[in-house]
Design an enzyme around this catalytic site. Structure first.
Site, PDB file in Angstrom:
ATOM      1  N   ARG A 108       0.885  -1.183   0.000  1.00  0.00           N
ATOM      2  CA  ARG A 108       0.000   0.000   0.000  1.00  0.00           C
ATOM      3  C   ARG A 108       0.911   1.218   0.000  1.00  0.00           C
ATOM      4  O   ARG A 108       1.738   1.397   0.900  1.00  0.00           O
ATOM      5  CB  ARG A 108      -0.906   0.030   1.226  1.00  0.00           C
ATOM      6  CG  ARG A 108      -1.605   1.377   1.371  1.00  0.00           C
ATOM      7  CD  ARG A 108      -2.723   1.375   2.371  1.00  0.00           C
ATOM      8  NE  ARG A 108      -3.853   0.585   1.911  1.00  0.00           N
ATOM      9  CZ  ARG A 108      -5.065   0.641   2.457  1.00  0.00           C
ATOM     10  NH1 ARG A 108      -5.302   1.439   3.477  1.00  0.00           N
ATOM     11  NH2 ARG A 108      -6.043  -0.100   1.976  1.00  0.00           N
ATOM     12  N   HIS A 135      -7.567   0.685  -6.362  1.00  0.00           N
ATOM     13  CA  HIS A 135      -7.722  -0.177  -5.167  1.00  0.00           C
ATOM     14  C   HIS A 135      -8.367  -1.477  -5.648  1.00  0.00           C
ATOM     15  O   HIS A 135      -9.525  -1.782  -5.360  1.00  0.00           O
ATOM     16  CB  HIS A 135      -8.592   0.539  -4.139  1.00  0.00           C
ATOM     17  CG  HIS A 135      -8.500  -0.046  -2.754  1.00  0.00           C
ATOM     18  ND1 HIS A 135      -7.681  -1.110  -2.435  1.00  0.00           N
ATOM     19  CD2 HIS A 135      -9.139   0.297  -1.594  1.00  0.00           C
ATOM     20  CE1 HIS A 135      -7.812  -1.385  -1.147  1.00  0.00           C
ATOM     21  NE2 HIS A 135      -8.684  -0.553  -0.620  1.00  0.00           N
ATOM     22  N   ASP A 227     -17.733   6.652  -1.057  1.00  0.00           N
ATOM     23  CA  ASP A 227     -16.405   6.591  -0.422  1.00  0.00           C
ATOM     24  C   ASP A 227     -16.099   7.985   0.113  1.00  0.00           C
ATOM     25  O   ASP A 227     -16.771   8.964  -0.244  1.00  0.00           O
ATOM     26  CB  ASP A 227     -15.352   6.131  -1.455  1.00  0.00           C
ATOM     27  CG  ASP A 227     -13.983   5.862  -0.843  1.00  0.00           C
ATOM     28  OD1 ASP A 227     -13.878   5.791   0.394  1.00  0.00           O
ATOM     29  OD2 ASP A 227     -13.010   5.713  -1.616  1.00  0.00           O
ATOM     30  N   ARG A 293     -13.568  -9.284   1.879  1.00  0.00           N
ATOM     31  CA  ARG A 293     -12.189  -8.992   1.456  1.00  0.00           C
ATOM     32  C   ARG A 293     -11.297 -10.215   1.686  1.00  0.00           C
ATOM     33  O   ARG A 293     -10.488 -10.582   0.831  1.00  0.00           O
ATOM     34  CB  ARG A 293     -11.612  -7.811   2.266  1.00  0.00           C
ATOM     35  CG  ARG A 293     -12.274  -6.464   2.071  1.00  0.00           C
ATOM     36  CD  ARG A 293     -11.876  -5.759   0.812  1.00  0.00           C
ATOM     37  NE  ARG A 293     -10.449  -5.591   0.583  1.00  0.00           N
ATOM     38  CZ  ARG A 293      -9.702  -4.604   1.073  1.00  0.00           C
ATOM     39  NH1 ARG A 293     -10.242  -3.679   1.839  1.00  0.00           N
ATOM     40  NH2 ARG A 293      -8.416  -4.497   0.770  1.00  0.00           N
TER      41      ARG A 293
HETATM   42  N1   CP Z   1     -11.182  -0.415   2.688  1.00  0.00           N
HETATM   43  C1   CP Z   1      -9.892  -0.441   3.038  1.00  0.00           C
HETATM   44  O1   CP Z   1      -8.980  -0.631   2.226  1.00  0.00           O
HETATM   45  O2   CP Z   1      -9.687  -0.227   4.373  1.00  0.00           O
HETATM   46  P1   CP Z   1      -8.286   0.000   5.072  1.00  0.00           P
HETATM   47  O3   CP Z   1      -7.770   1.344   4.627  1.00  0.00           O
HETATM   48  O4   CP Z   1      -8.612  -0.002   6.552  1.00  0.00           O
HETATM   49  O5   CP Z   1      -7.351  -1.096   4.703  1.00  0.00           O
HETATM   50  N1  NVA Z   2     -10.385   6.275  -1.392  1.00  0.00           N
HETATM   51  C1  NVA Z   2      -9.943   5.947  -0.076  1.00  0.00           C
HETATM   52  C2  NVA Z   2     -10.063   4.476   0.165  1.00  0.00           C
HETATM   53  C3  NVA Z   2      -9.639   4.034   1.516  1.00  0.00           C
HETATM   54  C4  NVA Z   2      -9.694   2.554   1.710  1.00  0.00           C
HETATM   55  C5  NVA Z   2      -8.521   6.412   0.108  1.00  0.00           C
HETATM   56  O1  NVA Z   2      -7.715   6.296  -0.818  1.00  0.00           O
HETATM   57  O2  NVA Z   2      -8.207   6.923   1.183  1.00  0.00           O
END
Ligand code: CP
Ligand code: NVA
Length: 309
Positions: A108, A135, A227, A293
């Site tokens: 990430r 994502h 979101d 997930r």
């Molecule tokens: N939805 C998601 O990716 O959550 P986190 O940021 O907690 O991993």
């Molecule tokens: N769009 C959001 C998703 C978090 C899981 C971000 O990038 O912060």
């Protein structure tokens, strides 16, 4: 070796295969405890290295469960504790070491370029666990959740997105092309998807529908996604952006434009983009969405490890 970086680069038939496997595995382990292994333990002895340059709750835990249930193990690295993060070691050398000790790498990051650089130097598969532009593990899992709830292929459903044109939406757009479903987006003009995303859709000879009116986007929807307005990589004036989205909040009133049994989904964490009354309603399936997930990422891992049957 198969990587899992962007849905748009993965053949539709492979994505479908992952979902079919996830469904079978989920059904088979309905009586097992959290850390009991799937009977075949197909990733026995394998190590998944996870690295987070940004906060995470769900991705971290669901990948932990995923690899454990497949018989493998995981270690989580924080980039600021590595020489790479401190600037004392090159990405190439770091990638070589990761490939020496581990069998797969989940990253990430706030840099799409970094995902590509790791891909170049790793000799093990890389999984994108969220980048500024996509994502993919979240969205493939969300397709699974939609089909599980609605009990039909997503190609037969109207999907709506109310919110920012962020990484999750980019992946949802890619999914709409791969799985051929109708996607309607409701967002302010200033925050419409980027040109390169729209051009890709055009190149695929597919269409998405963009409205600068949340009601129009929500109209007749089977599923509404939302979101956070402010994403992890957003370097914007937060106050202004939140204000720009004030007419794009998912409320009971907005849900009334959708189908009666319209499902609400949100990848979490949430902000002010959805009312509590919707988030906690019976049509909201956000907890099932989070749980899935783990199930879908197991099949993504098998795909990357060349073990998907
Ligand atoms: N939805 C998601 O990716 O959550 P986190 O940021 O907690 O991993
Ligand atoms: N769009 C959001 C998703 C978090 C899981 C971000 O990038 O912060």
């Amino acid at each position: 070796m198969k990587h899992f970086i962007n849905l748009k680069d993965i053949p539709a038939k492979d994505l479908r295969k992952i979902l079919i496997d996830a469904k079978k595995r989920k059904q088979k382990r309905s009586n097992l405890n959290t850390l009991q292994l799937d009977k075949d333990a197909p990733l026995k002895g394998k190590l998944l290295i996870q690295m987070f340059e940004k906060s995470s709750l769900r991705t971290r835990l669901s990948f932990y469960l995923a690899i454990k249930q497949l018989g493998g193990g995981t270690i989580t690295l924080r980039s600021n504790e590595l020489h790479l993060g401190e600037g004392g070691e090159s990405l190439e050398d770091t990638a070589k070491i990761l490939s020496t000790y581990g069998d797969g790498f989940m990253l990430r990051t706030d840099s799409d370029q970094k995902v590509e650089s790791f891909k170049k130097y790793l000799s093990i598969p890389i999984i994108n666990g969220l980048s500024p532009s996509s994502h993919p593990t979240q969205v493939l899992s969300d397709i699974f959740t939609v089909e599980e709830i609605k009990k039909k292929p997503i190609s037969k459903l109207n999907i709506a997105w109310i919110g920012d044109s962020n990484n999750v939406l980019n992946s949802l757009i890619a999914a709409s092309v791969k799985f051929s479903f109708k996607l309607s987006i409701g967002c302010p003009k200033k925050y419409e998807p980027k040109k390169f995303v729209l051009n890709w859709v055009k190149d695929q000879k597919k269409k998405i529908y963009i409205f600068n009116d949340a009601k129009k986007a929500a109209s007749n929807a089977d599923v509404i996604f939302s979101d956070k307005v402010i994403s992890l990589n957003d370097k914007v004036n937060r106050k202004n952006k939140v204000k720009d989205f004030k007419n794009y909040r998912v409320s009971k009133k907005l849900m009334s434009y959708a189908k009666k049994d319209c499902t609400f989904l949100h990848c979490l964490p949430r902000g002010s983009e959805v009312d509590d009354a919707v988030f906690r309603s019976k049509n909201s399936k956000v907890w099932l969405q989070a749980l899935n997930r783990a199930h879908v990422q197991k099949s993504i891992l098998l795909y990357c490890f060349g073990k998907l049957r």
